[in-house]
Design a protein around this motif. Structure first.
Motif, PDB file in Angstrom:
ATOM      1  N   ARG A  25      12.729  -0.932   8.764  1.00  0.00           N
ATOM      2  CA  ARG A  25      13.660  -0.283   7.820  1.00  0.00           C
ATOM      3  C   ARG A  25      14.395  -1.332   6.988  1.00  0.00           C
ATOM      4  O   ARG A  25      14.480  -1.228   5.753  1.00  0.00           O
ATOM      5  N   LEU A  26      14.919  -2.359   7.647  1.00  0.00           N
ATOM      6  CA  LEU A  26      15.639  -3.410   6.933  1.00  0.00           C
ATOM      7  C   LEU A  26      14.720  -4.186   5.996  1.00  0.00           C
ATOM      8  O   LEU A  26      15.112  -4.559   4.879  1.00  0.00           O
ATOM      9  N   THR A  27      13.482  -4.414   6.439  1.00  0.00           N
ATOM     10  CA  THR A  27      12.526  -5.143   5.600  1.00  0.00           C
ATOM     11  C   THR A  27      12.213  -4.367   4.327  1.00  0.00           C
ATOM     12  O   THR A  27      12.144  -4.940   3.229  1.00  0.00           O
ATOM     13  N   ASN A  28      12.045  -3.060   4.455  1.00  0.00           N
ATOM     14  CA  ASN A  28      11.776  -2.243   3.272  1.00  0.00           C
ATOM     15  C   ASN A  28      12.979  -2.202   2.339  1.00  0.00           C
ATOM     16  O   ASN A  28      12.821  -2.209   1.105  1.00  0.00           O
ATOM     17  N   GLN A  29      14.185  -2.187   2.905  1.00  0.00           N
ATOM     18  CA  GLN A  29      15.377  -2.233   2.065  1.00  0.00           C
ATOM     19  C   GLN A  29      15.467  -3.564   1.333  1.00  0.00           C
ATOM     20  O   GLN A  29      15.837  -3.613   0.154  1.00  0.00           O
ATOM     21  N   TRP A  30      15.149  -4.660   2.039  1.00  0.00           N
ATOM     22  CA  TRP A  30      15.162  -5.984   1.407  1.00  0.00           C
ATOM     23  C   TRP A  30      14.167  -6.026   0.249  1.00  0.00           C
ATOM     24  O   TRP A  30      14.453  -6.563  -0.813  1.00  0.00           O
ATOM     25  N   ALA A  58       0.818  -1.218   0.000  1.00  0.00           N
ATOM     26  CA  ALA A  58       0.000   0.000   0.000  1.00  0.00           C
ATOM     27  C   ALA A  58       0.849   1.263   0.000  1.00  0.00           C
ATOM     28  O   ALA A  58       0.428   2.293  -0.544  1.00  0.00           O
ATOM     29  N   THR A  59       2.042   1.201   0.584  1.00  0.00           N
ATOM     30  CA  THR A  59       2.894   2.391   0.594  1.00  0.00           C
ATOM     31  C   THR A  59       3.357   2.773  -0.806  1.00  0.00           C
ATOM     32  O   THR A  59       3.773   3.910  -1.037  1.00  0.00           O
ATOM     33  N   ALA A  60       3.301   1.811  -1.737  1.00  0.00           N
ATOM     34  CA  ALA A  60       3.721   2.094  -3.116  1.00  0.00           C
ATOM     35  C   ALA A  60       2.563   2.495  -4.017  1.00  0.00           C
ATOM     36  O   ALA A  60       2.785   2.995  -5.119  1.00  0.00           O
ATOM     37  N   VAL A  81       9.248  -9.862   4.444  1.00  0.00           N
ATOM     38  CA  VAL A  81       8.019  -9.071   4.392  1.00  0.00           C
ATOM     39  C   VAL A  81       6.809  -9.905   4.805  1.00  0.00           C
ATOM     40  O   VAL A  81       5.846  -9.387   5.386  1.00  0.00           O
ATOM     41  N   LEU A  82       6.835 -11.212   4.546  1.00  0.00           N
ATOM     42  CA  LEU A  82       5.726 -12.088   4.917  1.00  0.00           C
ATOM     43  C   LEU A  82       5.747 -12.496   6.379  1.00  0.00           C
ATOM     44  O   LEU A  82       4.701 -12.785   6.960  1.00  0.00           O
ATOM     45  N   ILE A 121      18.373  -9.000   8.983  1.00  0.00           N
ATOM     46  CA  ILE A 121      17.024  -9.153   9.541  1.00  0.00           C
ATOM     47  C   ILE A 121      16.965 -10.374  10.450  1.00  0.00           C
ATOM     48  O   ILE A 121      16.418 -10.323  11.562  1.00  0.00           O
ATOM     49  N   HIS A 122      17.558 -11.463   9.982  1.00  0.00           N
ATOM     50  CA  HIS A 122      17.544 -12.703  10.762  1.00  0.00           C
ATOM     51  C   HIS A 122      18.287 -12.509  12.078  1.00  0.00           C
ATOM     52  O   HIS A 122      17.817 -12.937  13.147  1.00  0.00           O
TER      53      HIS A 122
END
Length: 529
Positions: A465-470, A128-130, A441-442, A486-487
């Motif tokens: 932040r890291l998830t959005n970069q991924w 949705a942010t996109a 993201v999931l 992330i892990h």
């Protein structure tokens, strides 16, 4: 229809003779399944519960589904085009799609459905942010205009589990934009028979003759969803030994999931077939409440991860057959390619107890706060897990209260964000299909969305932040590096304790053919041989 003996005697002779044959014919045209739990929520976009997702696939359809390799494939969509700059996706609907109320499926229904879904789902909120706008130039054309390229758009709207992007009529969505729907109208292969719904007893579906299946072979949530049965009935049987007996006697056709201690009964019956329900398995998890003490303390969460022994939980859920489960000392499922067990030196390292455990607890700063464990006593898979954790934490020195309740009550109570003294909670156990938490993201169990996220409400700006970069990364090496960060962050913060992977068994009468694997039991392609 089933006639009583008295009713049969009142029929004219010819009809009386035909009545048993009619009843038998109806029985043959009905698929009778025992679900793992009762259906509480009718809205699979609101609820993440497995049973709600399974209900959703009976009634609703999606623009895109996934095949056996988890690749997005057109479902309600005929196909799509992407603009050169990647900021406009034009999706064309197949001809002849109709809802169960007879109305055609229009592009504006799809736009409204995606907009509502994207406010509720973990992947959807990132998508949705996109999104800049939805356009519907005609009834069969949906244009999704983006603020920036979003290469994983199809992966988002095709996700197969935990709040899939089901398409609903616009009028129903407008009536319930942010609350559960009350009118269940989809465009899928079966209609929900609301008038027959009896909570705790029966959920019934009737074949939708207006459904137009695709011509491709079915795989997971894609391809031709051919409904061979006139009716599907879910018979809710809380006692699993009673359910197994009903399966053996032919009173039901299919048991969604068979507890491991009852599997020998069905395995040695030649009229019953069993198979692994999901080749990727399901992850058993312990979920903390991050809003209230004591698990607002990351050090205490790390302590629990270090004292919990996965084998104790897995053998309880899946038995001692080594092929029925897999230990996985990681925050992502080990059955997903690329996932490594980065927690091998951390998971369960204090399980032996002794002075090291006591010293580790003191170091967390735990002050004796009560730990309230919500335990679904009516769920054969989850019910034994609460007592294991309760005994584990008591032995470790925590103040524990175990509360037994049914699964429906647990789903309601886990929404309480208050302290335990006012009806709140500290932790509960559940399972997630591996495919539902396969990437950053999931993976709802580690996302740091806070108040808008999964109950437990773990909040981490760094994780997001890291998830959005991924998500934005296009270079595989960069994506792998971010996945590692992330892990590692998830292992430090411990939003959830993964307790290993098990492979649930489904069982059905041998005359059934066409049973598909997947994260839930799909009603299409199944027929009586």
């Amino acid at each position: 229809m089933t006639l009583s003996r008295r009713d049969a005697l009142l029929l004219p002779p010819a009809l009386a003779l035909a009545a048993p044959a009619l009843a038998q014919d109806m029985r043959a045209r009905t698929l009778r399944l025992v679900p793992s739990t009762d259906l509480v929520s009718l809205d699979p976009v609101i609820s993440t519960a497995l049973v709600a997702v399974q209900h959703g696939y009976h009634v609703f359809d999606t623009l895109y589904g996934v095949d056996g390799q988890m690749r997005a494939q057109p479902q309600m969509a005929e196909g799509h085009q992407v603009s050169a700059d990647g900021r406009a996706w034009t999706i064309r609907l197949r001809e002849g799609l109709r809802f169960h109320d007879g109305e055609p499926v229009r592009a504006r229904d799809c736009a409204a459905s995606l907009e509502r879904w994207s406010r509720r789902d973990t992947f959807g909120r990132v998508y949705a942010t996109a999104v800049e706008a939805y356009e519907t130039p005609d009834d069969r054309t949906l244009v999704i205009r983006l603020k920036r390229p979003f290469p994983l758009l199809l992966d988002a709207i095709a996700k197969p589990h935990s709040q899939p992007a089901f398409i609903m009529p616009e009028r129903i969505i407008r009536a319930a934009p942010d609350s559960p729907i009350t009118e269940v109208v989809g465009s899928g292969p079966y209609r929900f028979l609301r008038e027959e719904w009896s909570s705790g007893h029966l959920i019934a579906y009737g074949r939708f003759d207006g459904y137009r299946p695709r011509s491709e072979a079915p795989e997971w949530t894609s391809g031709g969803k051919v409904a061979h049965f006139e009716r599907v009935e879910w018979r809710v049987i809380a006692d699993k030994s009673t359910a197994v007996s009903a399966l053996i006697q032919g009173e039901v056709d299919w048991m969604e999931s068979v507890p491991h201690d009852l599997q020998p009964l069905v395995a040695r019956n030649r009229r019953i077939r069993t198979q692994n329900a999901d080749p990727l398995g399901s992850v058993v998890v312990m979920r903390f409440n991050h809003l209230v003490p004591p698990f607002d303390n990351a050090a205490l969460r790390r302590f629990v991860l270090q004292v919990a022994r996965q084998s104790d939980y897995l053998t309880t859920v899946a038995g001692t057959d080594p092929g029925a489960f897999q230990e996985c000392r990681a925050m992502f499922p080990c059955t997903i390619p690329g996932v490594t067990e980065i927690g091998r030196d951390t998971f369960g390292r204090l399980a032996a107890g002794g002075p090291a455990m006591a010293e580790a607890l003191r170091a967390t700063g735990y002050k004796g706060e009560k730990v309230v464990i919500l335990n679904p006593a009516d769920n054969a898979t989850l019910a034994p897990l609460g007592p294991i954790t309760a005994e584990l934490l008591r032995r470790a020195g925590l103040n524990v209260e175990l509360l037994d309740m049914d699964w429906g009550t647990l789903l309601q109570r886990r929404n309480n964000r208050g302290p335990v003294e006012r009806g709140g909670w500290s932790l509960f156990h559940t399972t997630w299909p591996s495919i539902a938490i396969a990437n950053p993201v999931l993976n709802t169990t580690v996302r740091g969305e806070g108040a808008t996220g999964w109950p437990g409400w773990f909040e981490s700006a760094e994780m997001e932040r890291l998830t959005n970069q991924w998500l934005d990364a296009t270079d595989p090496a960069q994506q792998a590096r971010l996945m590692g960060e992330i892990h590692a962050l998830a292992l430090r913060e411990v939003p959830t304790v993964p307790l290993g992977i098990y492979y649930p068994k489904t069982a059905y009468r041998a005359e059934l053919t066409g049973v598909l694997g997947g994260s839930v039991r799909y009603p299409w392609n199944v027929r009586r041989g």
